[in-house]
Design an enzyme around this catalytic site. Structure first.
Site, PDB file in Angstrom:
ATOM      1  N   LEU A  60     -60.465 -39.823  58.061  1.00 43.89           N
ATOM      2  CA  LEU A  60     -61.094 -38.689  57.232  1.00 43.89           C
ATOM      3  C   LEU A  60     -62.179 -38.082  58.275  1.00 43.89           C
ATOM      4  O   LEU A  60     -62.094 -36.161  58.653  1.00 43.89           O
ATOM      5  CB  LEU A  60     -61.895 -39.012  56.738  1.00 43.89           C
ATOM      6  CG  LEU A  60     -61.212 -39.216  54.842  1.00 43.89           C
ATOM      7  CD1 LEU A  60     -62.155 -39.764  53.626  1.00 43.89           C
ATOM      8  CD2 LEU A  60     -59.993 -38.566  54.844  1.00 43.89           C
ATOM      9  N   ILE A  85     -52.548 -47.811  56.605  1.00 46.81           N
ATOM     10  CA  ILE A  85     -51.976 -48.407  55.783  1.00 46.81           C
ATOM     11  C   ILE A  85     -52.081 -48.342  54.602  1.00 46.81           C
ATOM     12  O   ILE A  85     -53.421 -48.375  54.051  1.00 46.81           O
ATOM     13  CB  ILE A  85     -51.639 -49.887  56.524  1.00 46.81           C
ATOM     14  CG1 ILE A  85     -51.188 -49.762  58.192  1.00 46.81           C
ATOM     15  CG2 ILE A  85     -51.076 -50.459  55.832  1.00 46.81           C
ATOM     16  CD1 ILE A  85     -51.856 -51.089  59.064  1.00 46.81           C
ATOM     17  N   HIS A  91     -56.777 -44.614  47.378  1.00 49.35           N
ATOM     18  CA  HIS A  91     -57.022 -43.929  48.568  1.00 49.35           C
ATOM     19  C   HIS A  91     -56.525 -43.678  49.753  1.00 49.35           C
ATOM     20  O   HIS A  91     -56.605 -42.864  50.403  1.00 49.35           O
ATOM     21  CB  HIS A  91     -58.406 -45.494  49.392  1.00 49.35           C
ATOM     22  CG  HIS A  91     -59.833 -45.049  50.375  1.00 49.35           C
ATOM     23  ND1 HIS A  91     -60.155 -44.248  50.568  1.00 49.35           N
ATOM     24  CD2 HIS A  91     -59.319 -45.715  51.264  1.00 49.35           C
ATOM     25  CE1 HIS A  91     -60.676 -44.267  51.559  1.00 49.35           C
ATOM     26  NE2 HIS A  91     -59.805 -44.852  52.555  1.00 49.35           N
TER      27      HIS A  91
END
Length: 183
Positions: A60, A85, A91
Site C-alpha cells: 500500500l 499472498i 485484506h
C-alpha cells in the site's frame, strides 16, 4: 495455465540519453522481493540505465513513495515491486486493489511505472513468478517502465507549431501589425 504459454515480448528499448529508474519495493516476503529486485536491476542495466532502490513497509505504501519521488526527485521512471499472498481475510483484496489503483492513477498523471507487485494465492506461485530464471516479473516490470520512458521521450520532443499558445501582453495581427491587449 498461463505460465506454460508462450508470450510475445517487445524488443528492449534503446536510449540516446541515460535512463534513471527508481525501484520501490515492499520486502514483506524477503526472498520473493530479492528475486524481483534482481530481475528489475538486470533489465535496467541491460538498457544502459541506472537505478536507485528504496524499501517501504508494504504494498500500500509503494504508490505513495512513487508519488513523493515523482514530485520531489528526478527519475525517468519507476518500478513497483512487492508480493501480496491471499490470506484468510478481505485484506488481500484491499491491498491488491488499492495498490494497483494508486499505481494506475500515478501512471495516468504521466509517471512511467512498471507494476511488478505480485498478487497470488500461494507462496509457490510467487516464487515461480519472481524467479529470474522463471517468469521474471521484476524484469518484466522494469521493461514496462523502460518502454513507457521511451514513449515519453519520443512524444516529449519539441512541439513547435502544434497545440495551444499561451496569451502574451501583445499579440500579432495578420500581416505583422501589433495590437495592444485590453483588460
Amino acid at each position: 495455465m498461463a505460465s506454460n504459454e508462450e508470450h510475445y515480448t517487445l524488443a528492449r528499448p534503446e536510449f540516446d540519453k541515460p535512463v534513471k529508474i527508481l525501484i520501490v519495493v515492499a520486502p514483506y516476503y524477503r526472498a520473493i522481493a530479492d528475486d524481483l529486485i534482481a530481475g528489475a536491476k538486470a533489465e535496467i542495466e541491460a538498457c544502459g540505465g541506472t537505478w536507485e532502490l528504496i524499501e517501504v513497509p508494504g504494498a500500500l505504501e509503494v504508490p505513495t513513495a512513487i508519488g513523493i519521488a515523482g514530485r520531489m526527485a528526478n527519475f525517468d521512471g519507476y518500478v513497483a515491486l512487492g508480493c501480496v499472498i491471499r490470506g484468510e481475510t478481505t485484506h488481500y483484496e484491499t491491498v491488491c486493489n488499492d495498490s494497483s489503483r494508486g499505481i494506475t492513477l500515478l501512471g495516468l498523471q504521466g509517471l512511467c511505472i512498471g507494476n511488478g507487485i505480485l498478487t497470488v494465492e500461494t507462496y509457490e506461485q510467487a516464487r515461480v513468478r519472481a524467479a529470474t530464471d522463471g517468469q521474471d516479473k521484476g524484469g518484466g516490470a522494469a521493461a514496462a517502465a523502460l518502454h513507457l520512458v521511451a514513449l515519453a521521450r519520443n512524444w516529449g520532443a519539441s512541439r513547435q507549431g502544434v497545440g495551444f499558445v499561451p496569451a502574451r501582453d501583445e499579440y500579432q495581427i495578420a500581416g505583422g501589425a501589433k495590437g495592444p491587449t485590453t483588460a
